[in-house]
Write a protein that holds these residues in place. Structure first.
Motif, PDB file in Angstrom:
ATOM      1  N   GLY A 192       0.850  -1.182   0.000  1.00 41.71           N
ATOM      2  CA  GLY A 192       0.000   0.000   0.000  1.00 41.71           C
ATOM      3  C   GLY A 192       0.877   1.220   0.000  1.00 41.71           C
ATOM      4  O   GLY A 192       1.960   1.220  -0.587  1.00 41.71           O
ATOM      5  N   GLU A 193       0.427   2.263   0.673  1.00 40.60           N
ATOM      6  CA  GLU A 193       1.218   3.482   0.730  1.00 40.60           C
ATOM      7  C   GLU A 193       2.439   3.333   1.632  1.00 40.60           C
ATOM      8  O   GLU A 193       3.393   4.090   1.521  1.00 40.60           O
ATOM      9  N   GLN A 194       2.401   2.374   2.551  1.00 36.29           N
ATOM     10  CA  GLN A 194       3.564   2.159   3.384  1.00 36.29           C
ATOM     11  C   GLN A 194       4.687   1.534   2.549  1.00 36.29           C
ATOM     12  O   GLN A 194       4.445   0.883   1.536  1.00 36.29           O
ATOM     13  N   GLU A 195       5.921   1.726   2.997  1.00 33.17           N
ATOM     14  CA  GLU A 195       7.031   1.130   2.292  1.00 33.17           C
ATOM     15  C   GLU A 195       6.972  -0.389   2.396  1.00 33.17           C
ATOM     16  O   GLU A 195       6.487  -0.945   3.373  1.00 33.17           O
ATOM     17  N   ASP A 196       7.479  -1.054   1.376  1.00 29.77           N
ATOM     18  CA  ASP A 196       7.412  -2.507   1.345  1.00 29.77           C
ATOM     19  C   ASP A 196       8.218  -3.166   2.458  1.00 29.77           C
ATOM     20  O   ASP A 196       8.006  -4.331   2.768  1.00 29.77           O
ATOM     21  N   ASN A 197       9.165  -2.433   3.051  1.00 28.70           N
ATOM     22  CA  ASN A 197      10.010  -3.047   4.071  1.00 28.70           C
ATOM     23  C   ASN A 197       9.467  -2.860   5.489  1.00 28.70           C
ATOM     24  O   ASN A 197      10.204  -2.983   6.453  1.00 28.70           O
ATOM     25  N   ALA A 198       8.158  -2.538   5.627  1.00 30.05           N
ATOM     26  CA  ALA A 198       7.537  -2.418   6.945  1.00 30.05           C
ATOM     27  C   ALA A 198       7.343  -3.823   7.507  1.00 30.05           C
ATOM     28  O   ALA A 198       6.363  -4.504   7.205  1.00 30.05           O
ATOM     29  N   LYS A 199       8.283  -4.259   8.313  1.00 27.91           N
ATOM     30  CA  LYS A 199       8.287  -5.628   8.824  1.00 27.91           C
ATOM     31  C   LYS A 199       8.565  -5.638  10.323  1.00 27.91           C
ATOM     32  O   LYS A 199       9.093  -4.677  10.873  1.00 27.91           O
ATOM     33  N   ALA A 200       8.243  -6.758  10.950  1.00 24.31           N
ATOM     34  CA  ALA A 200       8.542  -6.942  12.375  1.00 24.31           C
ATOM     35  C   ALA A 200       8.747  -8.418  12.663  1.00 24.31           C
ATOM     36  O   ALA A 200       8.008  -9.267  12.159  1.00 24.31           O
ATOM     37  N   LYS A 201       9.749  -8.702  13.478  1.00 23.90           N
ATOM     38  CA  LYS A 201      10.018 -10.064  13.937  1.00 23.90           C
ATOM     39  C   LYS A 201       9.921 -10.052  15.462  1.00 23.90           C
ATOM     40  O   LYS A 201      10.549  -9.225  16.116  1.00 23.90           O
ATOM     41  N   VAL A 202       9.143 -10.979  16.002  1.00 21.37           N
ATOM     42  CA  VAL A 202       8.867 -11.003  17.444  1.00 21.37           C
ATOM     43  C   VAL A 202       9.100 -12.400  18.000  1.00 21.37           C
ATOM     44  O   VAL A 202       8.649 -13.394  17.427  1.00 21.37           O
ATOM     45  N   ILE A 203       9.808 -12.463  19.113  1.00 21.10           N
ATOM     46  CA  ILE A 203       9.898 -13.685  19.914  1.00 21.10           C
ATOM     47  C   ILE A 203       9.106 -13.445  21.201  1.00 21.10           C
ATOM     48  O   ILE A 203       9.399 -12.505  21.948  1.00 21.10           O
ATOM     49  N   TRP A 204       8.100 -14.265  21.415  1.00 22.75           N
ATOM     50  CA  TRP A 204       7.263 -14.151  22.608  1.00 22.75           C
ATOM     51  C   TRP A 204       7.366 -15.453  23.399  1.00 22.75           C
ATOM     52  O   TRP A 204       7.056 -16.531  22.885  1.00 22.75           O
ATOM     53  N   SER A 205       7.791 -15.362  24.662  1.00 17.01           N
ATOM     54  CA  SER A 205       7.877 -16.547  25.515  1.00 17.01           C
ATOM     55  C   SER A 205       7.168 -16.257  26.831  1.00 17.01           C
ATOM     56  O   SER A 205       7.149 -15.120  27.303  1.00 17.01           O
ATOM     57  N   GLU A 206       6.592 -17.304  27.415  1.00 22.34           N
ATOM     58  CA  GLU A 206       5.886 -17.109  28.674  1.00 22.34           C
ATOM     59  C   GLU A 206       5.894 -18.398  29.503  1.00 22.34           C
ATOM     60  O   GLU A 206       6.058 -19.516  28.972  1.00 22.34           O
ATOM     61  N   PHE A 207       5.723 -18.220  30.804  1.00 21.37           N
ATOM     62  CA  PHE A 207       5.635 -19.326  31.754  1.00 21.37           C
ATOM     63  C   PHE A 207       4.371 -19.099  32.579  1.00 21.37           C
ATOM     64  O   PHE A 207       4.220 -18.073  33.245  1.00 21.37           O
TER      65      PHE A 207
END
Length: 429
Positions: free
Chosen positions: A410-425
């Motif tokens: 869309g209008e946002q740049e193509d490289n709008a990305k995010a990598k997430v590590i979510w851990s829980e106990f």
């Protein structure tokens, strides 16, 4: 358990006899410290001893022998609620009904859960900016029995932040907050299940909304069901004040145990407040259709899919510094595919499970998404996740999930990305 201890407990029950009997047991002399109590209990018919006229007070007592004493005390009208609950299984084997006593002693139940989590996020659209956080969330649930058909449920939640940081600074370290965020009545009216008040639940498996809401919700049926609700999605107002007014939803589906496939079809419509209308190009309503199915393709292996369709193809993004809202074109539809293998059961130490999902959702198809990855792209998002969980001990489950998402074109740049590590106990009690 020695009988001398049982006698002390029995005396606390307040069991009395109208008259003293002669010494019933040859091994309990008149000068013994427990003589009077044993005489009273024997006269009341609560203890009988053994066939050879002995009491054997120094012998360890079995649970069934103790249950017999409790059963006889019950018959005499003694107040032994806690003992009856403790020895419920043995009393049941003796044919003693203690349901009424259990209801009295357990009228209010307290359960809880504690979650410690760690999150690490990398946003490539902001120069590989990194963010991390750790926190502890504690919840206490209070369930009070109103009558045979209705319960009241309340929840107190405390959230503590141990660490929040990005590449620029560390913030909110040591912050915490406590709130009373569930208060609801749940029960039945005829064959209809009713929940009324503030609840915490998901809609469309959480792919549309996952969070708190003030509502009345009705459902009817078991294997085949129909459900609906009306109220306000309160979590939207926490994110942006005055962003939500009211919503309604309806769903029909199946929940047949052992079936190859179970499905659902539903609709959710939300009316925005003034702030919400700014972010939806001035339109106060968003309506989302969805249809989903779960397929038991093999033992312990489930494939699920959901398709969503929104009436919105424009969504706004507000610049926090200037206050200017930019409208972005977005797709009206979305879909999610997933695989799940086994699953960790908190009550079964050593049980484990794996999950994998693929997401492709236009911004108009979700309001507060259930995933812990990044979804805040103005045009919607696509991406995937993979995770695992294991019950390391009874009522203790550890899990970790990796999310890789990016904005739809869309209008946002193509490289709008995010990598997430979510851990829980998670610990439940």
């Amino acid at each position: 358990m020695k009988k001398s201890l049982v006698l002390a407990m029995a005396m606390a029950l307040g069991v009395t006899a109208s008259a003293y009997a002669a010494n019933p047991f040859s091994d309990v002399p008149a000068g013994h410290w427990a003589y009077d109590s044993i005489s009273k209990l024997a006269a009341a018919g609560i203890i009988e001893g053994y066939g050879d006229d002995t009491f054997r007070g120094d012998r360890l007592m079995t649970r069934y022998e103790m249950a017999q004493i409790v059963a006889k005390a019950l018959a005499k009208g003694a107040n032994v609620d806690k003992l009856a609950a403790e020895f419920a299984d043995e009393l049941d084997a003796l044919g003693v009904r203690v349901a009424a006593l259990e209801k009295k002693s357990d009228n209010v139940k307290i359960t809880g859960e504690i979650r410690y989590h760690y999150k690490h996020q990398k946003n490539t659209n902001y120069g590989d900016k990194r963010y991390s956080e750790t926190g502890l969330r504690s919840r206490l649930y209070f369930t009070g029995k109103v009558n045979d058909n209705w319960n009241y449920v309340g929840r107190i939640q405390n959230q503590q932040w141990f660490h929040k940081s990005d590449d620029d600074a560390v913030s909110n370290k040591g912050d915490e907050g406590t709130e009373f965020n569930i208060a609801k009545l749940e029960g039945r009216l005829g064959g209809v299940n009713v929940i009324a008040g503030r609840d915490d639940d998901v809609f469309a498996n959480g792919y549309i909304y996952d969070g708190e809401h003030d509502a009345i919700k009705l459902s009817y049926g078991d294997k085949w069901y129909v459900s609906g609700g009306y109220g306000k999605l309160t979590d939207l107002n926490e994110d942006v004040a005055d962003s939500a007014k009211d919503f309604w939803t309806a769903e029909i589906g199946s929940n047949i145990e052992g079936s190859f496939v179970n499905g659902k079809i539903g609709y959710l419509r939300n009316k925005f407040g003034n702030a919400g209308k700014e972010l939806t190009n001035g339109d106060e309503n968003v309506g989302i259709w969805y249809v989903g199915a779960d397929f038991n393709v093999a033992k312990d292996l489930v494939f699920n899919a959901m398709y969503l369709r929104s009436n919105r193809d424009v969504f706004g993004e507000k610049d926090e510094d200037t206050g200017v809202i930019t409208n972005h074109e977005t797709k009206k539809d979305g879909y999610v595919f997933g695989l799940g293998y086994k699953g960790a059961e908190a009550s079964e130490p050593g049980s484990w499970g794996l999950t994998a999902r693929y997401y492709h959702q236009g911004r108009g198809t979700y309001l507060a998404h259930t995933i812990d990855g990044e979804t805040g792209f103005a045009t919607g998002f696509k991406g995937w996740s993979i995770g695992g969980e294991v019950a390391v001990a009874k009522n203790m489950v550890a899990s970790v999930t990796y999310y890789d998402t990016k904005a739809l074109k869309g209008e946002q740049e193509d490289n709008a990305k995010a990598k997430v590590i979510w851990s829980e106990f998670n610990v439940t009690f």
